[in-house]
Scaffold this motif. Structure first.
Motif, PDB file in Angstrom:
ATOM      1  N   THR A  56       2.107  -6.262   7.776  1.00 52.67           N
ATOM      2  CA  THR A  56       1.510  -6.959   6.640  1.00 52.67           C
ATOM      3  C   THR A  56       0.076  -6.476   6.445  1.00 52.67           C
ATOM      4  O   THR A  56      -0.533  -5.900   7.363  1.00 52.67           O
ATOM      5  CB  THR A  56       1.481  -8.479   6.863  1.00 52.67           C
ATOM      6  N   ARG A  57      -0.448  -6.716   5.269  1.00 48.60           N
ATOM      7  CA  ARG A  57      -1.851  -6.357   5.005  1.00 48.60           C
ATOM      8  C   ARG A  57      -2.768  -7.121   5.952  1.00 48.60           C
ATOM      9  O   ARG A  57      -3.748  -6.575   6.451  1.00 48.60           O
ATOM     10  CB  ARG A  57      -2.254  -6.655   3.556  1.00 48.60           C
ATOM     11  N   ALA A  58      -2.433  -8.376   6.231  1.00 46.89           N
ATOM     12  CA  ALA A  58      -3.255  -9.190   7.138  1.00 46.89           C
ATOM     13  C   ALA A  58      -3.276  -8.601   8.547  1.00 46.89           C
ATOM     14  O   ALA A  58      -4.332  -8.553   9.196  1.00 46.89           O
ATOM     15  CB  ALA A  58      -2.742 -10.631   7.168  1.00 46.89           C
ATOM     16  N   ARG A  62      -6.739  -7.224  10.390  1.00 41.96           N
ATOM     17  CA  ARG A  62      -7.165  -7.714  11.716  1.00 41.96           C
ATOM     18  C   ARG A  62      -7.247  -6.579  12.733  1.00 41.96           C
ATOM     19  O   ARG A  62      -8.232  -6.452  13.461  1.00 41.96           O
ATOM     20  CB  ARG A  62      -6.214  -8.794  12.213  1.00 41.96           C
ATOM     21  N   ALA A  63      -6.225  -5.762  12.810  1.00 42.52           N
ATOM     22  CA  ALA A  63      -6.158  -4.725  13.839  1.00 42.52           C
ATOM     23  C   ALA A  63      -7.211  -3.636  13.635  1.00 42.52           C
ATOM     24  O   ALA A  63      -7.754  -3.101  14.604  1.00 42.52           O
ATOM     25  CB  ALA A  63      -4.766  -4.100  13.882  1.00 42.52           C
ATOM     26  N   TYR A  64      -7.487  -3.304  12.376  1.00 39.29           N
ATOM     27  CA  TYR A  64      -8.407  -2.204  12.086  1.00 39.29           C
ATOM     28  C   TYR A  64      -9.778  -2.685  11.617  1.00 39.29           C
ATOM     29  O   TYR A  64     -10.619  -1.866  11.240  1.00 39.29           O
ATOM     30  CB  TYR A  64      -7.779  -1.268  11.038  1.00 39.29           C
ATOM     31  N   GLU A  65      -9.975  -3.991  11.624  1.00 41.05           N
ATOM     32  CA  GLU A  65     -11.224  -4.577  11.139  1.00 41.05           C
ATOM     33  C   GLU A  65     -11.563  -4.009   9.762  1.00 41.05           C
ATOM     34  O   GLU A  65     -12.704  -3.617   9.479  1.00 41.05           O
ATOM     35  CB  GLU A  65     -12.353  -4.350  12.143  1.00 41.05           C
ATOM     36  N   ALA A  66     -10.554  -3.933   8.921  1.00 35.45           N
ATOM     37  CA  ALA A  66     -10.696  -3.350   7.590  1.00 35.45           C
ATOM     38  C   ALA A  66     -11.048  -4.443   6.582  1.00 35.45           C
ATOM     39  O   ALA A  66     -10.772  -5.621   6.800  1.00 35.45           O
ATOM     40  CB  ALA A  66      -9.386  -2.677   7.181  1.00 35.45           C
ATOM     41  N   ASP A  67     -11.639  -4.011   5.490  1.00 32.52           N
ATOM     42  CA  ASP A  67     -11.887  -4.942   4.396  1.00 32.52           C
ATOM     43  C   ASP A  67     -10.923  -4.638   3.257  1.00 32.52           C
ATOM     44  O   ASP A  67     -10.136  -3.687   3.325  1.00 32.52           O
ATOM     45  CB  ASP A  67     -13.344  -4.881   3.934  1.00 32.52           C
ATOM     46  N   SER A  68     -10.984  -5.440   2.213  1.00 28.93           N
ATOM     47  CA  SER A  68     -10.034  -5.274   1.121  1.00 28.93           C
ATOM     48  C   SER A  68     -10.198  -3.922   0.421  1.00 28.93           C
ATOM     49  O   SER A  68      -9.214  -3.343  -0.042  1.00 28.93           O
ATOM     50  CB  SER A  68     -10.154  -6.416   0.110  1.00 28.93           C
TER      51      SER A  68
END
Length: 101
Positions: A56-58, A62-68
């Motif tokens: 999922t996008r979520a 979380r795993a990659y500390e990514a933003d939108s």
């Protein structure tokens, strides 16, 4: 004709077609370990495809500390590649060379 650039870790190798770019990413760069599930995949397109097809996008955020913005950029890259690439030809080429994708 537009040129495609690898983009992995600052690699600026450029190609005339997207299929050559994917083949380069798969054969010339280290494999990527998914931070969500630990699966080892080729870096570049195949890593992006794995992340967004399998998780999922979520989970990705979380795993990659990514933003939108990072998610949107990778989704855009995936969409652009898939609209132009003959992915079956890429997979067949990798199979012929014993690389696998």
């Amino acid at each position: 004709m537009s040129r495609w650039t690898c983009g992995i870790d600052g690699c600026d190798a450029a190609f005339e077609d997207v299929e050559s770019t994917i083949l380069h990413q798969t054969t010339e760069h280290k494999r990527h370990e998914c931070k969500v599930c630990g699966t080892i995949v080729p870096d570049g397109y195949f890593a992006i495809r794995h992340a967004f097809d399998e998780h999922t996008r979520a989970e990705y955020v979380r795993a990659y500390e990514a933003d939108s913005a990072a998610v949107r950029r990778r989704e855009e890259v995936k969409r652009e590649i898939e609209s132009e690439a003959d992915l079956q030809a890429v997979i067949e080429e990798l199979d012929v060379n014993g690389v696998g994708g």
